[in-house]
Scaffold this motif. Structure first.
Motif, PDB file in Angstrom:
ATOM      1  N   GLY A 185       0.797  -1.215   0.000  1.00  0.00           N
ATOM      2  CA  GLY A 185       0.000   0.000   0.000  1.00  0.00           C
ATOM      3  C   GLY A 185       0.833   1.270   0.000  1.00  0.00           C
ATOM      4  N   ASP A 186       2.138   1.161   0.213  1.00  0.00           N
ATOM      5  CA  ASP A 186       2.996   2.335   0.258  1.00  0.00           C
ATOM      6  C   ASP A 186       3.663   2.538  -1.094  1.00  0.00           C
ATOM      7  OD1 ASP A 186       2.472   2.657   3.014  1.00  0.00           O
ATOM      8  OD2 ASP A 186       3.964   1.126   3.479  1.00  0.00           O
ATOM      9  N   PRO A 187       3.684   3.771  -1.626  1.00  0.00           N
ATOM     10  CA  PRO A 187       4.321   3.995  -2.929  1.00  0.00           C
ATOM     11  C   PRO A 187       5.809   3.725  -2.858  1.00  0.00           C
ATOM     12  CG  PRO A 187       3.777   6.084  -1.878  1.00  0.00           C
ATOM     13  CD  PRO A 187       3.144   5.009  -1.046  1.00  0.00           C
ATOM     14  N   LYS A 188       6.296   2.986  -3.837  1.00  0.00           N
ATOM     15  CA  LYS A 188       7.703   2.595  -3.862  1.00  0.00           C
ATOM     16  C   LYS A 188       8.140   2.575  -5.319  1.00  0.00           C
ATOM     17  CE  LYS A 188       8.814  -0.674  -1.030  1.00  0.00           C
ATOM     18  NZ  LYS A 188       8.946  -2.039  -0.451  1.00  0.00           N
ATOM     19  N   GLY A 189       8.919   3.571  -5.716  1.00  0.00           N
ATOM     20  CA  GLY A 189       9.362   3.670  -7.097  1.00  0.00           C
ATOM     21  C   GLY A 189      10.696   2.971  -7.289  1.00  0.00           C
ATOM     22  N   VAL A 190      10.771   2.104  -8.289  1.00  0.00           N
ATOM     23  CA  VAL A 190      12.000   1.394  -8.610  1.00  0.00           C
ATOM     24  C   VAL A 190      12.753   2.182  -9.680  1.00  0.00           C
ATOM     25  CG1 VAL A 190      13.013  -0.746  -9.457  1.00  0.00           C
ATOM     26  CG2 VAL A 190      10.948  -0.820  -8.045  1.00  0.00           C
ATOM     27  N   ARG A 191      14.001   2.539  -9.374  1.00  0.00           N
ATOM     28  CA  ARG A 191      14.834   3.294 -10.302  1.00  0.00           C
ATOM     29  C   ARG A 191      15.552   2.328 -11.247  1.00  0.00           C
ATOM     30  NH1 ARG A 191      17.505   4.635  -5.503  1.00  0.00           N
ATOM     31  NH2 ARG A 191      19.426   4.730  -6.698  1.00  0.00           N
ATOM     32  N   VAL A 192      15.085   2.308 -12.506  1.00  0.00           N
ATOM     33  CA  VAL A 192      15.638   1.398 -13.509  1.00  0.00           C
ATOM     34  C   VAL A 192      16.567   2.192 -14.419  1.00  0.00           C
ATOM     35  CG1 VAL A 192      15.113  -0.201 -15.383  1.00  0.00           C
ATOM     36  CG2 VAL A 192      13.572  -0.034 -13.414  1.00  0.00           C
ATOM     37  N   SER A 193      17.826   1.819 -14.466  1.00  0.00           N
ATOM     38  CA  SER A 193      18.795   2.539 -15.294  1.00  0.00           C
ATOM     39  C   SER A 193      18.656   2.141 -16.757  1.00  0.00           C
ATOM     40  CB  SER A 193      20.217   2.238 -14.814  1.00  0.00           C
ATOM     41  OG  SER A 193      20.562   0.894 -15.124  1.00  0.00           O
ATOM     42  N   TRP A 194      19.257   2.952 -17.629  1.00  0.00           N
ATOM     43  CA  TRP A 194      19.292   2.618 -19.050  1.00  0.00           C
ATOM     44  C   TRP A 194      20.001   1.289 -19.267  1.00  0.00           C
ATOM     45  CZ3 TRP A 194      17.009   4.166 -23.396  1.00  0.00           C
ATOM     46  CH2 TRP A 194      16.329   5.389 -23.370  1.00  0.00           C
ATOM     47  N   GLY A 195      21.070   1.063 -18.502  1.00  0.00           N
ATOM     48  CA  GLY A 195      21.803  -0.194 -18.650  1.00  0.00           C
ATOM     49  C   GLY A 195      20.953  -1.388 -18.273  1.00  0.00           C
ATOM     50  N   ALA A 196      20.209  -1.288 -17.157  1.00  0.00           N
ATOM     51  CA  ALA A 196      19.369  -2.401 -16.715  1.00  0.00           C
ATOM     52  C   ALA A 196      18.217  -2.637 -17.678  1.00  0.00           C
ATOM     53  CB  ALA A 196      18.845  -2.129 -15.306  1.00  0.00           C
ATOM     54  N   LEU A 197      17.591  -1.557 -18.157  1.00  0.00           N
ATOM     55  CA  LEU A 197      16.459  -1.700 -19.072  1.00  0.00           C
ATOM     56  C   LEU A 197      16.893  -2.347 -20.383  1.00  0.00           C
ATOM     57  CD1 LEU A 197      13.440  -1.085 -19.455  1.00  0.00           C
ATOM     58  CD2 LEU A 197      14.086   1.145 -20.380  1.00  0.00           C
ATOM     59  N   THR A 198      17.999  -1.877 -20.929  1.00  0.00           N
ATOM     60  CA  THR A 198      18.511  -2.452 -22.174  1.00  0.00           C
ATOM     61  C   THR A 198      18.898  -3.911 -21.979  1.00  0.00           C
ATOM     62  OG1 THR A 198      19.337  -0.283 -22.866  1.00  0.00           O
ATOM     63  CG2 THR A 198      20.259  -2.208 -23.980  1.00  0.00           C
ATOM     64  N   ILE A 414      14.654 -16.014  -2.254  1.00  0.00           N
ATOM     65  CA  ILE A 414      15.215 -15.821  -3.593  1.00  0.00           C
ATOM     66  C   ILE A 414      15.970 -14.494  -3.624  1.00  0.00           C
ATOM     67  CG2 ILE A 414      14.673 -15.566  -6.034  1.00  0.00           C
ATOM     68  CD1 ILE A 414      12.075 -17.193  -5.410  1.00  0.00           C
ATOM     69  N   THR A 415      17.209 -14.542  -4.074  1.00  0.00           N
ATOM     70  CA  THR A 415      18.072 -13.364  -4.125  1.00  0.00           C
ATOM     71  C   THR A 415      18.622 -13.235  -5.537  1.00  0.00           C
ATOM     72  OG1 THR A 415      18.680 -13.691  -1.810  1.00  0.00           O
ATOM     73  CG2 THR A 415      20.091 -12.253  -3.097  1.00  0.00           C
ATOM     74  N   ILE A 416      18.621 -12.013  -6.073  1.00  0.00           N
ATOM     75  CA  ILE A 416      19.011 -11.807  -7.468  1.00  0.00           C
ATOM     76  C   ILE A 416      20.132 -10.788  -7.579  1.00  0.00           C
ATOM     77  CG2 ILE A 416      16.781 -12.437  -8.450  1.00  0.00           C
ATOM     78  CD1 ILE A 416      16.101  -9.460  -8.573  1.00  0.00           C
ATOM     79  N   SER A 417      20.929 -10.954  -8.597  1.00  0.00           N
ATOM     80  CA  SER A 417      21.965  -9.981  -8.937  1.00  0.00           C
ATOM     81  C   SER A 417      22.199 -10.060 -10.438  1.00  0.00           C
ATOM     82  CB  SER A 417      23.262 -10.270  -8.167  1.00  0.00           C
ATOM     83  OG  SER A 417      23.745 -11.570  -8.462  1.00  0.00           O
ATOM     84  N   GLY A 418      22.903  -9.053 -10.982  1.00  0.00           N
ATOM     85  CA  GLY A 418      23.229  -9.097 -12.399  1.00  0.00           C
ATOM     86  C   GLY A 418      22.899  -7.807 -13.128  1.00  0.00           C
ATOM     87  N   THR A 419      22.989  -7.880 -14.441  1.00  0.00           N
ATOM     88  CA  THR A 419      22.929  -6.676 -15.277  1.00  0.00           C
ATOM     89  C   THR A 419      21.557  -6.025 -15.311  1.00  0.00           C
ATOM     90  OG1 THR A 419      22.540  -8.115 -17.188  1.00  0.00           O
ATOM     91  CG2 THR A 419      24.810  -7.427 -16.789  1.00  0.00           C
ATOM     92  N   SER A 420      20.490  -6.776 -15.005  1.00  0.00           N
ATOM     93  CA  SER A 420      19.141  -6.209 -15.039  1.00  0.00           C
ATOM     94  C   SER A 420      18.666  -5.690 -13.696  1.00  0.00           C
ATOM     95  CB  SER A 420      18.134  -7.256 -15.541  1.00  0.00           C
ATOM     96  OG  SER A 420      18.419  -7.647 -16.866  1.00  0.00           O
ATOM     97  N   LEU A 421      19.497  -5.820 -12.660  1.00  0.00           N
ATOM     98  CA  LEU A 421      19.083  -5.351 -11.338  1.00  0.00           C
ATOM     99  C   LEU A 421      18.952  -3.834 -11.351  1.00  0.00           C
ATOM    100  CD1 LEU A 421      18.522  -6.183  -8.381  1.00  0.00           C
ATOM    101  CD2 LEU A 421      20.939  -5.752  -7.915  1.00  0.00           C
ATOM    102  N   ALA A 422      17.815  -3.347 -10.838  1.00  0.00           N
ATOM    103  CA  ALA A 422      17.593  -1.907 -10.767  1.00  0.00           C
ATOM    104  C   ALA A 422      18.513  -1.282  -9.723  1.00  0.00           C
ATOM    105  CB  ALA A 422      16.134  -1.620 -10.443  1.00  0.00           C
ATOM    106  N   ASP A 423      18.543   0.047  -9.697  1.00  0.00           N
ATOM    107  CA  ASP A 423      19.454   0.746  -8.789  1.00  0.00           C
ATOM    108  C   ASP A 423      18.926   0.804  -7.361  1.00  0.00           C
ATOM    109  OD1 ASP A 423      21.295   1.247 -10.791  1.00  0.00           O
ATOM    110  OD2 ASP A 423      20.381   3.161 -11.339  1.00  0.00           O
ATOM    111  N   GLY A 424      17.600   0.895  -7.196  1.00  0.00           N
ATOM    112  CA  GLY A 424      17.056   1.007  -5.850  1.00  0.00           C
ATOM    113  C   GLY A 424      15.676   1.623  -5.878  1.00  0.00           C
ATOM    114  N   TYR A 425      15.208   2.029  -4.695  1.00  0.00           N
ATOM    115  CA  TYR A 425      13.869   2.588  -4.537  1.00  0.00           C
ATOM    116  C   TYR A 425      13.905   4.098  -4.341  1.00  0.00           C
ATOM    117  CZ  TYR A 425      12.274  -2.187  -3.362  1.00  0.00           C
ATOM    118  OH  TYR A 425      11.972  -3.522  -3.375  1.00  0.00           O
ATOM    119  N   VAL A 426      12.781   4.738  -4.683  1.00  0.00           N
ATOM    120  CA  VAL A 426      12.415   6.054  -4.176  1.00  0.00           C
ATOM    121  C   VAL A 426      11.140   5.854  -3.372  1.00  0.00           C
ATOM    122  CG1 VAL A 426      11.651   8.383  -4.732  1.00  0.00           C
ATOM    123  CG2 VAL A 426      13.435   7.314  -6.095  1.00  0.00           C
ATOM    124  N   LEU A 427      11.137   6.248  -2.111  1.00  0.00           N
ATOM    125  CA  LEU A 427      10.000   6.014  -1.240  1.00  0.00           C
ATOM    126  C   LEU A 427       9.087   7.229  -1.178  1.00  0.00           C
ATOM    127  CD1 LEU A 427      11.783   4.092   1.648  1.00  0.00           C
ATOM    128  CD2 LEU A 427      10.800   3.205  -0.472  1.00  0.00           C
TER     129      LEU A 427
END
Length: 580
Positions: A185-198, A414-427
């Motif tokens: 219920g709380d807004p949580k924006g995921v910061r997706v970089s150009w590198g991760a999106l591509t 489950i824990t993930i890492s790699g080139t598609s991982l986003a940078d983090g959140y904006v709360l």
């Protein structure tokens, strides 16, 4: 460079996401469902022109590179144009759920204003149908963000100078601010970089083996990760013909989705498990007369626990017309990884597995064994469906509570890492939280079996009983079986209050009284999977009363908070079973 992709020159994993704008073909394009039974077609060449005009209109708003632009646009082609226009203009799009998909009208403005507060956009672009909502939400948020309509931006771009394409887009710059579907219920924006999106779009292309002969069709909402990246971005940037329905159009007539494959030769789709079982209930064999599904090579399932019984119903409907159950591809993903994390290999099908018990301590084996193929075998609600192996550039590990990797077949986070991982959140308070590039803990529980990932449920939607986790999703699947309800009509809320462990059962029904003779079975089933000491109130509500995220998952934590506050106003207490 060729004008469009050829069979010998398909898009590669590192293909720039905006190259299609300069190579756009007149022979492929976007098909958007009309309100009746037809389709509006726009070639990619014409679509590219509209994107460039819109991008020029954005630049006329005197925005800086990297500024956030919130999009409240529901019409499909306008959404595509505005989203790609933001990327081309060098600003960061942030998309918002349309009013029509938000269940409670009185909460929509609060929902949008919370997202605006977190995103802090320099501009809000609204469709004409959303302008009043956008203006009210901006007012509530107290932000100075101007609101302009899609049409105004487009007209400004048509009258002004051509778009100025930014010189570069550093891979680390934020390309997309993607708000998660909101189970808390709380807004949580995921910061997706150009590198991760591509990287993620490229990984999806590699996984699916996309070719120019493919055609994509889907009905998912475009504002959220599965519809935005898996459905829209991947298909359009790859230059393949794309058919798009709105979720409302799919619900009214799922036959229009099925028609894309049987009549127009679409080859790929993505949908929650619900979409296949819903189509199986609403579409009859007579509706499929003359259809040929033999070209349908990939049917992705994600976003929710996969129901093998409902999927098998769909296969039984479509198989006589050429549908191969090996096309059914289980997948796992989340916004924090841009979208896709794992996927079964196309043409191999997705394995079913049974577990001796998922009610075990993290790090303990679940006793799983492979037990069938999704779609081919009917299975039961207790079967888990394999979601495949990590896509290229991604690493998946399963960890115990101490952060140690668990053995194959053992339960963990489950824990993930790699080139598609986003940078983090904006709360919501604009705080920024960065993800650990060494591994982001997802909050999802699962296990690996012979390299395939099996997802059990949300750790935040479970409760420990005698040291072992019990997951709401497991209980929901079991209750659907014993109560005879369809998938998605039951939600279980697990928690502790007043010194008592509780399992609150919510069942959607048009006739709450029909559950009276099943209450004993429901309560005994819950207690058998948890403890005889559990308090287990059972509530009945109208169809659609279970609050859900934009991807269809029950908002269990929001509902739990409502329960504690006495706020289950849409529900009738069917009966109250106290503790034994």
């Amino acid at each position: 460079m060729p004008e469009t992709f050829t069979t010998a020159d398909p898009p590669t994993a590192d293909e720039p996401l905006l190259r299609w704008l300069t190579q756009a073909s007149g022979d492929a394009g976007l098909h958007v469902a009309t309100p009746t039974s037809g389709w509006n077609y726009t070639s990619y060449r014409d679509l590219a022109v509209r994107v460039k005009v819109f991008a020029a209109g954005l630049q006329a708003q005197d925005l800086r590179h990297g500024d956030v632009v919130t999009l409240m646009v529901s019409e499909s082609e306008q959404f595509v144009v505005s989203f790609f226009g933001c990327l081309l203009a060098g600003v960061t799009p942030s998309t918002v759920m349309p009013r029509g998909l938000f269940r409670k009208a009185d909460g929509y403005i609060s929902h949008v204003s919370g997202i605006l507060t977190a995103a802090d956009p320099a501009l809000v672009v609204a469709g004409e149908e959303s302008q009043a909502y956008a203006e009210e939400a901006v007012k509530v948020s107290g932000l100075p963000s101007p609101v302009v309509t899609f049409t105004a931006v487009r007209e400004s771009g048509a009258q002004g100078p051509p778009v100025r394409v930014p010189d570069d887009r550093p891979p680390g710059r934020t390309a997309l601010l993607q708000f998660t579907s909101g189970s808390s219920g709380d807004p949580k924006g995921v910061r997706v970089s150009w590198g991760a999106l591509t990287a993620n779009v490229g990984a999806i292309r590699d996984w699916l083996g996309l070719t120019p002969q493919d055609r994509f069709a889907g009905w998912l909402p475009l504002f959220h990760d599965m519809g935005l990246i898996g459905q829209m971005l991947t298909s359009i940037t790859s230059g393949v013909d794309t058919w798009i329905l709105s979720p409302e159009q799919f619900i009214r007539n799922p036959g229009r989705w099925v028609e894309c494959f049987g009549k127009y030769g679409a080859t790929i789709t993505t949908s929650p498990s619900f979409g296949y079982s819903y189509a199986a209930r609403r579409v009859s064999p007579d509706d499929l007369a003359g259809y040929d599904f033999s070209r349908w090579r990939i049917a992705i399932l994600g976003a929710e626990r996969i129901d093998p019984v409902g999927v098998n119903d769909f296969t039984r409907l479509a198989a006589p017309f050429g549908f191969d159950p090996h096309a059914l591809v289980g997948a796992y993903g989340l916004a924090e990884a841009t979208l896709a994390v794992t996927g079964a290999r196309p043409a191999d099908g997705s394995p079913l597995a049974t577990a001796h018990s998922t009610v075990v301590e993290p790090g303990s084996p679940v006793g799983a064994r492979r037990d069938g193929l999704l779609g081919r075998d009917r299975g039961t609600g207790e079967h888990l469906v394999g979601c495949g192996r990590p896509l290229s550039g991604l690493v998946v590990r399963v960890l115990d509570d101490e952060g140690a990797e668990v053995p194959d077949g053992a339960l963990g986070e489950i824990t993930i890492s790699g080139t598609s991982l986003a940078d983090g959140y904006v709360l919501g308070d604009r705080r920024r939280i960065d993800f650990d590039p060494a591994g982001h803990r997802t909050g999802d529980a699962g296990f690996l079996l012979d390299g395939d990932l099996f997802v059990v449920g949300r750790i935040g939607d479970g409760i420990k009983v005698r040291g072992a986790m019990v997951f709401a999703e497991d209980l929901e699947a079991e209750l659907e079986r014993v109560s005879g309800t369809r998938a998605g009509q039951v939600a279980v809320l697990l928690g502790r209050s007043g010194g008592c462990d509780r399992a609150v059962v919510l069942i959607e029904s048009s006739s709450p009284e029909r559950w009276n003779d099943r209450i004993g079975t429901i309560v005994s089933t819950v207690r058998a999977r948890t403890s005889p000491e559990f308090d287990c109130p059972v509530y009945a509500g109208r169809s659609g009363a279970i609050a859900r995220t934009s991807s269809g998952k029950p908002r269990r934590r929001v509902l739990w908070r409502d329960y504690l506050a006495g706020g289950l106003t849409d529900w009738q207490l069917a009966t109250q079973e106290g503790r034994s």
